[in-house]
Write an enzyme that holds these catalytic residues in place. Structure first.
Site: not given
Length: 564
Positions: A73, A142, A205, A207, A426, A432, A471, A475
């Site tokens: 990424r 991120r 993480k 954001k 996603c 994944c 899930c 995301c």
């Protein structure tokens, strides 16, 4: 809060600032994988180790290890890509990736299916193009996202520039990245701790997203730190701060949940950088390092209290936050087609389903974007809704741009239903490791069946936010969809309804763990009622709430009532 450190905290502590034994793992030709601890550290460098889940069982029967490959990424602050960078990224997708280029919900690119021996040259090529992958994943700040098309005024451009500045100035400073991927000088001795992140970085993480009202096209309340730009008299006055947003949850664990950010106050542009750094620093110091499922800022706020958090922030800053300034959001999606900016230049927003740029039949999206990059003199902007904007086009070049777009099937937005234009999915299966159900691969067929229902009720032109997730980790920001499917098992989803079209209210479960037939059966009478009883301009989620179909908990209601 537990004081026992999670395993990953020990891995980070002993990693020598993210080095670990990644170099040795990359050099091991016996396996396509790297060591388990190093896979955790690799995320900080912008990559996840994955395998093709479609082939797992077949390879197991053949006594072969899983088909390991890596997702990579980029870190692209504000989603800006030059034509030269686009051509590099396109070439890397064709040379090393398995499924083209993919635009993510955080305004950047992912490449899937990169084999281990190609990982270092791919990262090196990205860096040579003046981009990076550092901190695109991992327990750090991120990629900072921003309203992608700041064309309305000079204040818009200034706000967008802040997203770039924060991303650059608050990124990790470790030299491990250059050492591992760019043949930089190897460190002798122990590295110094990071000036912001210390030796163990953040608990999870983090954001940051910047929205410019009235557009909330980045879902600002889904961010750990949301920045709402306030324009007054044509000038950027500053930013309202919203803290504690987050979309992730764990299936079967009610102590985990999605959350909207709380608006806590206002800072001037001169105060923003320090305010952002101190919000991160408090989370560094207060976040749960024992249980990763509870390590995001939203849990810190709920455990400590928002008032306590604000008091600590003001103590560290040495000044009090000003009261939040009024603002209004009215739109959550992208604006398709041509739009002229304040400086006279033009911008063309194209719809890319699930963000996947591939050549399939008469839709040669990857080739078409490559041809655009070869002639375009402006830049490209990626959006948080997985689309791309051909930005800063001179009026004389519009006809040529339109011809390339039409020739490669990139003009689908002209003929698509409104729900298709506003759908996000996603990646999910097969790559994944967290996916419980299909998402990206399921979206096209599910949309066709939804469109058939909507057409029966005259609703094809009704803008409805649809989000699919394989899930509960969120995301694709499914908890902010007017209609959302959250995967529970192959072919089974939670059907969630009731968010608004401005990204200020979360949805709730309407049907739990159901298959497609039950989902469509549940939606049919709701579409019929919406077609017959909606008020002018009323969104689907708002209609369901007004009609009493749904009753939302207070925590899921509009986040910005006090300043709207």
């Amino acid at each position: 809060m537990t004081t026992r450190l999670s395993e990953l905290e020990h891995i980070k502590q002993e990693s020598r600032q993210l080095r670990g034994s990644i170099a040795e793992g990359l050099a091991d030709s016996v396996t396509g994988a790297i060591g388990e601890a190093d896979t955790k550290l690799l995320k900080f460098h912008g990559s996840y180790q994955q395998d093709d889940r479609d082939l797992r069982e077949e390879r197991r029967k053949q006594k072969l290890e899983p088909l390991y490959a890596f997702m990579l990424r980029a870190r692209l602050p504000g989603g800006v890509v030059t034509p030269a960078q686009w051509l590099v990224f396109d070439q890397l997708a064709r040379d090393h990736a398995s499924s083209g280029l993919r635009i993510t919900t955080r305004q950047t690119f992912q490449w899937h299916g990169i084999f281990k021996h190609n990982l270092k040259p791919t990262i090196a090529a990205i860096n040579a193009s003046m981009a990076s992958t550092i901190a695109a994943c991992g327990d750090v700040l991120r990629n900072v996202v921003s309203t992608p098309l700041p064309v309305q005024s000079a204040a818009h451009a200034e706000a967008h520039a802040w997203a770039v500045r924060l991303s650059e100035e608050l990124a990790p400073k470790t030299t491990a990245y250059h050492e591992l991927w760019l043949d930089g000088e190897k460190l002798v001795g122990e590295p110094e701790p990071e000036p912001l992140y210390g030796r163990t970085y953040l608990p999870r993480k983090f954001k940051i997203g910047l929205a410019i009202p009235p557009l909330n096209d980045i879902d600002v309340f889904a961010q750990d730190l949301g920045l709402i730009a306030i324009e007054e008299s044509g000038q950027l006055a500053g930013f309202n701060l919203a803290v504690g947003g987050g979309m992730g949850a764990t299936q079967g664990d009610p102590s985990t949940y999605p959350r909207l950010g709380d608006v806590i106050g206002f800072v001037t542009p001169e105060q923003l950088r320090e305010a952002a750094e101190q919000v991160i620093a408090i989370q560094r110091d207060w976040g749960d390092r024992g249980e990763r499922k509870h390590a995001r800022l939203k849990y810190t706020l709920d455990n400590r209290g928002t008032d306590t958090f604000v008091a600590e922030l003001e103590r560290r800053l040495g000044f009090a936050l000003q009261p939040a300034r009024p603002f209004r959001f009215d739109h959550n999606g992208d604006r398709y087609g041509w739009l002229q900016g304040a400086d006279g230049r033009w911008h063309l927003t194209l719809h890319i389903e699930s963000g996947r740029l591939l050549d399939r039949g008469d839709k040669r999206l990857l080739t078409g974007m490559r041809e655009l990059a070869r002639v375009h003199t402006g830049d490209f902007r990626l959006t948080c809704n997985q689309n791309v904007i051909v930005a800063n086009v001179n009026a004389a070049d519009r006809e040529r741009i339109d011809a390339i777009v039409a020739a490669h099937g990139l003009d689908g937005y002209r003929r698509q239903s409104a729900i298709r234009r506003h759908a996000i999915a996603c990646v999910a299966l097969p790559t994944c490791g967290l996916a419980m159900a299909e998402s990206e691969r399921y979206l096209p067929g599910f949309l066709e069946r939804l469109e058939a229902q909507l057409e029966r009720h005259g609703l094809l032109d009704a803008p409805i936010l649809l989000r699919l997730s394989g899930c509960p980790n969120g995301c694709s920001r499914p908890y902010l969809g007017e209609i959302a499917l959250v995967g529970r098992a192959p072919g089974r989803y939670d059907l969630r309804l009731g968010a608004d079209f401005a990204g200020q209210r979360m949805n709730v479960v309407y049907r739990e763990n159901v298959d497609e037939a039950a989902i469509l059966e549940a939606l049919e009478p709701l579409f019929a009622s919406y077609a017959a009883g909606r008020a002018p301009g009323e969104g689907f989620g708002d209609f369901l709430l007004r009609g009493g179909v749904l009753v939302l908990p207070v925590r899921r209601r509009i986040a910005a009532e006090v300043v709207a």
